[in-house]
Scaffold this motif. Sequence first.
Motif, short mmCIF file in Angstrom:
data_model
loop_
_atom_site.label_atom_id
_atom_site.label_comp_id
_atom_site.label_asym_id
_atom_site.label_seq_id
_atom_site.Cartn_x
_atom_site.Cartn_y
_atom_site.Cartn_z
N GLN A 1 0.83 -1.20 0.00
CA GLN A 1 0.00 0.00 0.00
C GLN A 1 0.86 1.26 0.00
OE1 GLN A 1 -2.98 -0.25 3.06
NE2 GLN A 1 -3.65 -2.26 2.37
N LYS A 3 3.44 1.68 -1.73
CA LYS A 3 3.81 1.92 -3.12
C LYS A 3 2.64 2.48 -3.93
CE LYS A 3 6.06 -1.04 -5.73
NZ LYS A 3 6.32 -2.42 -6.20
N HIS A 4 1.44 2.29 -3.42
CA HIS A 4 0.27 2.65 -4.23
C HIS A 4 -0.57 3.68 -3.47
CE1 HIS A 4 1.64 -0.64 -6.62
NE2 HIS A 4 1.57 -1.43 -5.58
N LYS A 5 0.11 4.75 -3.10
CA LYS A 5 -0.48 5.74 -2.20
C LYS A 5 -1.72 6.40 -2.78
CE LYS A 5 3.72 7.21 0.10
NZ LYS A 5 4.77 8.20 -0.09
N ILE A 6 -1.66 6.77 -4.06
CA ILE A 6 -2.77 7.56 -4.62
C ILE A 6 -4.04 6.70 -4.68
CG2 ILE A 6 -3.56 9.02 -6.50
CD1 ILE A 6 -0.64 9.42 -7.31
N LEU A 7 -3.88 5.50 -5.20
CA LEU A 7 -5.04 4.60 -5.29
C LEU A 7 -5.62 4.34 -3.90
CD1 LEU A 7 -6.88 2.69 -6.88
CD2 LEU A 7 -5.17 0.90 -6.57
N HIS A 8 -4.73 4.09 -2.94
CA HIS A 8 -5.16 3.82 -1.57
C HIS A 8 -5.98 4.99 -1.02
CE1 HIS A 8 -4.38 3.11 2.85
NE2 HIS A 8 -4.85 1.95 2.44
N LEU A 10 -7.54 7.33 -2.76
CA LEU A 10 -8.79 7.51 -3.50
C LEU A 10 -9.86 6.54 -3.03
CD1 LEU A 10 -7.37 7.96 -7.12
CD2 LEU A 10 -8.66 9.66 -5.82
N LEU A 11 -9.45 5.32 -2.72
CA LEU A 11 -10.44 4.33 -2.29
C LEU A 11 -10.90 4.60 -0.87
CD1 LEU A 11 -8.98 1.05 -3.80
CD2 LEU A 11 -11.14 2.17 -4.41
N GLN A 12 -9.97 5.11 -0.05
CA GLN A 12 -10.31 5.34 1.35
C GLN A 12 -11.19 6.58 1.54
OE1 GLN A 12 -6.78 5.60 3.65
NE2 GLN A 12 -7.36 3.91 4.97
N ASN A 13 -10.90 7.61 0.75
CA ASN A 13 -11.51 8.91 1.04
C ASN A 13 -12.77 9.21 0.26
OD1 ASN A 13 -9.32 9.15 2.62
ND2 ASN A 13 -8.22 10.56 1.30
N LYS B 46 -16.61 2.02 -7.30
CA LYS B 46 -17.29 1.95 -6.00
C LYS B 46 -18.81 1.79 -6.15
CE LYS B 46 -13.92 5.03 -3.98
NZ LYS B 46 -13.77 6.35 -3.38
N LEU B 56 -10.46 -3.41 1.52
CA LEU B 56 -9.72 -2.35 0.81
C LEU B 56 -8.56 -2.95 0.02
CD1 LEU B 56 -9.45 0.68 0.34
CD2 LEU B 56 -8.04 0.81 2.41
N MET B 60 -8.13 -2.68 -4.05
CA MET B 60 -6.90 -2.20 -4.69
C MET B 60 -6.35 -3.24 -5.66
SD MET B 60 -4.83 -0.24 -1.65
CE MET B 60 -3.45 0.21 -2.70
N GLN B 64 -5.78 -2.55 -9.57
CA GLN B 64 -4.42 -2.55 -10.10
C GLN B 64 -4.27 -3.56 -11.23
OE1 GLN B 64 -2.38 -3.23 -6.48
NE2 GLN B 64 -1.96 -1.07 -6.14
N LEU B 211 -0.84 9.30 -10.91
CA LEU B 211 -1.76 8.17 -10.74
C LEU B 211 -1.58 7.17 -11.88
CD1 LEU B 211 -4.18 6.75 -9.40
CD2 LEU B 211 -5.70 8.16 -10.82
N GLU B 214 1.54 5.25 -11.33
CA GLU B 214 1.41 4.32 -10.21
C GLU B 214 0.68 3.04 -10.67
OE1 GLU B 214 0.13 5.92 -6.27
OE2 GLU B 214 -1.44 4.43 -6.42
#
Lengths: 15, 220
Positions: A1, A3-8, A10-13, B46, B56, B60, B64, B211, B214
């Motif tokens: 996670q 390494k994949h900060k932006i995706l993380h 976006l999904l969380q917020n 979502k 979560l 991801m 990905q 993004l 990534e």
Amino acid sequence: QEKHKILHKLLQNGN
Amino acid sequence: SQLLVSEPAPLRAAPDPSTPDSDLKTLLTLCDLLNRELLVMIGWAKHIPGFTGLSLVDQMALLQSGWMETLVLNVVWRSQGSADELQFAENLRLNESQSRAAGLHDLYTALRHLTSKYQQMGLNQEEMLTLKAMSLANSDAENVEGADAVQCFQDALHEALQEYESGQRPSESHRAGRLLMTLPLLRQTAHRAVRCFSRLHMEGHVPMHKLFLEMLEAKI
């Protein structure tokens, strides 16, 4: 996670 | 019907008005568009029934693994009305020679092949949306922690497709199966797209958004 900060964030917020 | 109401409005390309037209400008405009589309797609995911019920980590993992397949399906769907163009957006269409000039010939060939296949089948919007959701659910991500939950997510989409086809096209008993049989070509096409954008990134001429990079790195 580290390494994949932006995706993380976006999904969380919601859109 | 949930997928129909959740489908985002198509984006427009936003070419920099101060840059003169060139093949590089085309690539910059395309990469910017795809990055925005990716952002919208993550929000869209979502709304797929069952997606946010996954952990979560699994959300991801599926994104990905399957993001390029969903972007490819969007482009292929928008290109359905054309015989020889790729319609990335209403204001960003590339024919074969424009694609070749921009270094996207392999991408053009791959996307047109899939586009023709769906044109021949007469793919409709409901089918496209279901396949798009399936391409995420069935992205064969490694390291999925809730395999049973992912399986249920897949089963619900499969059921929706079967129910739709048996209701709308009762005389075409093989329709759902034929659509599912296009998924290997979709994966292959997405793989070629990933290779194309990785090459563009490595060549270093086209700066890519964080993004997009990534997600690209997750595929390599």
